[in-house]
Scaffold this motif. Sequence first.
Motif, PDB file in Angstrom:
ATOM      1  N   LEU A  23       2.635  -6.582 -13.857  1.00 29.96           N
ATOM      2  CA  LEU A  23       1.348  -5.894 -13.948  1.00 29.96           C
ATOM      3  C   LEU A  23       0.997  -5.428 -12.535  1.00 29.96           C
ATOM      4  O   LEU A  23       1.030  -6.220 -11.583  1.00 29.96           O
ATOM      5  N   TYR A  24       0.706  -4.145 -12.436  1.00 28.95           N
ATOM      6  CA  TYR A  24       0.377  -3.513 -11.154  1.00 28.95           C
ATOM      7  C   TYR A  24      -1.127  -3.291 -11.184  1.00 28.95           C
ATOM      8  O   TYR A  24      -1.633  -2.647 -12.103  1.00 28.95           O
ATOM      9  N   ILE A  25      -1.821  -3.860 -10.223  1.00 28.72           N
ATOM     10  CA  ILE A  25      -3.273  -3.675 -10.183  1.00 28.72           C
ATOM     11  C   ILE A  25      -3.596  -2.816  -8.957  1.00 28.72           C
ATOM     12  O   ILE A  25      -3.407  -3.250  -7.808  1.00 28.72           O
ATOM     13  N   THR A  36       0.972  13.023  -4.521  1.00 27.94           N
ATOM     14  CA  THR A  36       2.357  12.927  -5.002  1.00 27.94           C
ATOM     15  C   THR A  36       2.500  11.602  -5.742  1.00 27.94           C
ATOM     16  O   THR A  36       1.543  10.830  -5.826  1.00 27.94           O
ATOM     17  N   GLY A  37       3.699  11.298  -6.182  1.00 31.04           N
ATOM     18  CA  GLY A  37       3.964   9.982  -6.769  1.00 31.04           C
ATOM     19  C   GLY A  37       3.962   8.887  -5.714  1.00 31.04           C
ATOM     20  O   GLY A  37       3.901   7.710  -6.034  1.00 31.04           O
ATOM     21  N   GLY A  38       4.012   9.274  -4.447  1.00 35.59           N
ATOM     22  CA  GLY A  38       4.030   8.303  -3.347  1.00 35.59           C
ATOM     23  C   GLY A  38       5.066   8.739  -2.324  1.00 35.59           C
ATOM     24  O   GLY A  38       6.206   9.034  -2.680  1.00 35.59           O
ATOM     25  N   LYS A  72       0.874  -1.169   0.000  1.00 33.45           N
ATOM     26  CA  LYS A  72       0.000   0.000   0.000  1.00 33.45           C
ATOM     27  C   LYS A  72       0.905   1.209   0.000  1.00 33.45           C
ATOM     28  O   LYS A  72       1.853   1.273   0.766  1.00 33.45           O
ATOM     29  N   ASP A  73       0.618   2.162  -0.891  1.00 36.96           N
ATOM     30  CA  ASP A  73       1.448   3.362  -0.864  1.00 36.96           C
ATOM     31  C   ASP A  73       0.639   4.527  -0.319  1.00 36.96           C
ATOM     32  O   ASP A  73      -0.579   4.466  -0.186  1.00 36.96           O
ATOM     33  N   TYR A  74       1.348   5.581   0.040  1.00 38.55           N
ATOM     34  CA  TYR A  74       0.757   6.768   0.665  1.00 38.55           C
ATOM     35  C   TYR A  74       1.011   7.934  -0.270  1.00 38.55           C
ATOM     36  O   TYR A  74       2.129   8.432  -0.351  1.00 38.55           O
ATOM     37  N   LYS A  75      -0.051   8.317  -0.991  1.00 41.44           N
ATOM     38  CA  LYS A  75       0.148   9.276  -2.084  1.00 41.44           C
ATOM     39  C   LYS A  75       0.100  10.727  -1.642  1.00 41.44           C
ATOM     40  O   LYS A  75       0.665  11.592  -2.308  1.00 41.44           O
ATOM     41  N   ARG A  76      -0.582  11.017  -0.529  1.00 41.78           N
ATOM     42  CA  ARG A  76      -0.688  12.426  -0.115  1.00 41.78           C
ATOM     43  C   ARG A  76       0.602  12.887   0.531  1.00 41.78           C
ATOM     44  O   ARG A  76       1.265  12.131   1.236  1.00 41.78           O
ATOM     45  N   TYR A 128      -4.909  -0.109 -13.882  1.00 44.43           N
ATOM     46  CA  TYR A 128      -3.801  -1.031 -14.159  1.00 44.43           C
ATOM     47  C   TYR A 128      -2.585  -0.166 -14.477  1.00 44.43           C
ATOM     48  O   TYR A 128      -2.714   0.864 -15.147  1.00 44.43           O
ATOM     49  N   ASN A 129      -1.409  -0.626 -14.034  1.00 48.07           N
ATOM     50  CA  ASN A 129      -0.163  -0.053 -14.531  1.00 48.07           C
ATOM     51  C   ASN A 129       0.657  -1.216 -15.058  1.00 48.07           C
ATOM     52  O   ASN A 129       0.575  -2.328 -14.522  1.00 48.07           O
ATOM     53  N   VAL A 130       1.440  -0.949 -16.086  1.00 51.18           N
ATOM     54  CA  VAL A 130       2.129  -2.057 -16.757  1.00 51.18           C
ATOM     55  C   VAL A 130       3.585  -2.179 -16.306  1.00 51.18           C
ATOM     56  O   VAL A 130       4.446  -2.622 -17.047  1.00 51.18           O
ATOM     57  N   ARG A 131       3.812  -1.797 -15.073  1.00 57.02           N
ATOM     58  CA  ARG A 131       5.158  -1.697 -14.486  1.00 57.02           C
ATOM     59  C   ARG A 131       4.994  -1.912 -12.997  1.00 57.02           C
ATOM     60  O   ARG A 131       3.876  -2.069 -12.509  1.00 57.02           O
ATOM     61  N   MET A 132       6.088  -1.894 -12.273  1.00 59.75           N
ATOM     62  CA  MET A 132       5.995  -1.922 -10.818  1.00 59.75           C
ATOM     63  C   MET A 132       5.693  -0.512 -10.300  1.00 59.75           C
ATOM     64  O   MET A 132       5.887   0.472 -11.009  1.00 59.75           O
ATOM     65  N   GLY A 133       5.219  -0.427  -9.081  1.00 57.61           N
ATOM     66  CA  GLY A 133       4.941   0.881  -8.480  1.00 57.61           C
ATOM     67  C   GLY A 133       6.197   1.454  -7.844  1.00 57.61           C
ATOM     68  O   GLY A 133       7.135   0.729  -7.528  1.00 57.61           O
ATOM     69  N   ASP A 134       6.193   2.750  -7.660  1.00 64.97           N
ATOM     70  CA  ASP A 134       7.294   3.414  -6.982  1.00 64.97           C
ATOM     71  C   ASP A 134       6.652   4.380  -5.994  1.00 64.97           C
ATOM     72  O   ASP A 134       5.909   5.267  -6.433  1.00 64.97           O
ATOM     73  N   PRO A 135       6.775   4.215  -4.694  1.00 64.26           N
ATOM     74  CA  PRO A 135       7.780   3.456  -3.939  1.00 64.26           C
ATOM     75  C   PRO A 135       7.405   2.027  -3.554  1.00 64.26           C
ATOM     76  O   PRO A 135       8.126   1.421  -2.749  1.00 64.26           O
ATOM     77  N   GLU A 136       6.343   1.441  -4.116  1.00 63.01           N
ATOM     78  CA  GLU A 136       5.983   0.085  -3.678  1.00 63.01           C
ATOM     79  C   GLU A 136       7.092  -0.934  -3.929  1.00 63.01           C
ATOM     80  O   GLU A 136       7.290  -1.861  -3.140  1.00 63.01           O
ATOM     81  N   THR A 137       7.816  -0.776  -5.040  1.00 64.89           N
ATOM     82  CA  THR A 137       8.909  -1.712  -5.355  1.00 64.89           C
ATOM     83  C   THR A 137       9.919  -1.777  -4.211  1.00 64.89           C
ATOM     84  O   THR A 137      10.503  -2.833  -3.939  1.00 64.89           O
TER      85      THR A 137
HETATM   86  N1  GLY Z   1       3.088   4.729  -6.358  1.00 68.52           N
HETATM   87  C1  GLY Z   1       2.192   4.807  -7.424  1.00 68.52           C
HETATM   88  C2  GLY Z   1       2.693   4.409  -8.735  1.00 68.52           C
HETATM   89  O1  GLY Z   1       3.792   3.907  -8.889  1.00 68.52           O
HETATM   90  O2  GLY Z   1       1.960   4.566  -9.702  1.00 68.52           O
END
Ligand code: GLY
Length: 423
Positions: free
Chosen positions: A273-275, A230-232, A216-220, A289-298
């Motif tokens: 695949l990032y759901i 934010t991006g996370g 789980k990321d924290y976007k605010r 859907y994102n077709v990559r890993m998340g950042d900062p989730e990775t």
């Molecule tokens: N942390 C959200 C993203 O990578 O899209």
Amino acid sequence: MNVLVLGSGGREHALAWKIAQSSKCDSLYIAPGNAGTMQCGVNVEIDLNDFRALKNFCLDNRIHLVVVGPEDPLVNGIVDYFKDDIELKYIPIIGPSKAGAQLEGSKDFSKNFMEKYQIPTALYKTFDQSAIQDGLDYIGQQEAPIVLKADGLAAGKGVLICQSVEEAQSEFKKMLDGKFGDASAKVVVEEFLTGIEFSIFILTDGISYKVLPSAKDYKRVGEGDTGLNTGGMGAVSPVPFVDDELLSKVQERIIDPTIEGLKSENIDYRGFLYIGLMNVDGNPYVIEYNVRMGDPETEVVIPRIKTDLLELFDGIARRNLEKVVLEEVSETATTVVLASGGYPESYEKGKKIDGLDVNKGCTIFHAGTKRNNGHIETSGGRVLTVTALGNNIEEALELSNNCADQISFEGKYYRKDIGLDLV
Ligand code: GLY
Ligand code: AMP
């Protein structure tokens, strides 16, 4: 094996960090990388959308595997470029084809896909310039909040949550008028879902898949989930409420039909695949859907994977991923993002970073950093992410925060409450 990782953020540092630990890795290159990836391999200055330059680099350096970090080159067709090139087609590339990348590159495409394969998602309709009045009428029939999404890639800014019908109608017109350039030439009008967000990541060879640790990321930007998006600003893994019951619903209702849908559409999808999901009263809905890993989730998912990443990628290349066993670390991971003061609005760059060597019990991943005359300085909004493992969120977070405290640069800002809402 000689490996090339494409990208320059914390996500790519985490991928490079893990790949560098593999006994199968001979040489590791990161294009363009950052000051952190230099500790794992060799940075090479190539523009990720210059496929010709990437081709020359791969051939000159006998690259055996390419791992694509961000979505841009995928949406621009890097995988098709490799597959269609007589010299490159034997080099496995981790990422979906251009057609597969539409799951992220076009919200309209992904919503149609979900509708066709009966994957739970918010109700929606898409409109373009030729149907402005229909769109305004449709919005007029909805109840606020109303979600508007630019169809194309808009650097993470293309989603608006409008608190009234009037606001939604006015923003809808602005979007079709080019508020996000070509990206908002089509606008998806979507029902607002209420629940808690979480993310599931899968790795697939197009036949079978592995579910990676939940996150789980924290976007605010602000503590208590306040302020601008934010991006996370941080992430945790695993997500405590993602229990076996919820996970099996995600598999049955979302992942399996997604993989089957891609097969039915003859879409070549071999990669991450990032759901992005919303847990609505125990039922999962796809937000995106994102077709990559998340950042900062990775930066929390990768440190929780025990299995050699190159073994997993090899399984994708050979299309026998099913045979690779995915082992996870049982501990909890937290990561906190150290941002430049002012982010996500304007901020200054070029601030010298100190304290990078006092990382007691943590792993520091670089995001927006660069080396300059023997020191490391800030070069982006999200500068570093500090990951720690612990027996629970509080334990891991204490380590992450302690380490974050010891790193200094002018204007440093970070959230101290990552994951605490889940405790
Ligand atoms: N942390 C959200 C993203 O990578 O899209
Ligand atoms: P996206 O760019 O699709 O990730 O959307 C950005 C953020 O908007 C998501 O992380 C959610 O917090 C929120 N969001 C998007 N779609 C919806 C929706 N249908 N209902 C509620 N929130 C949403």
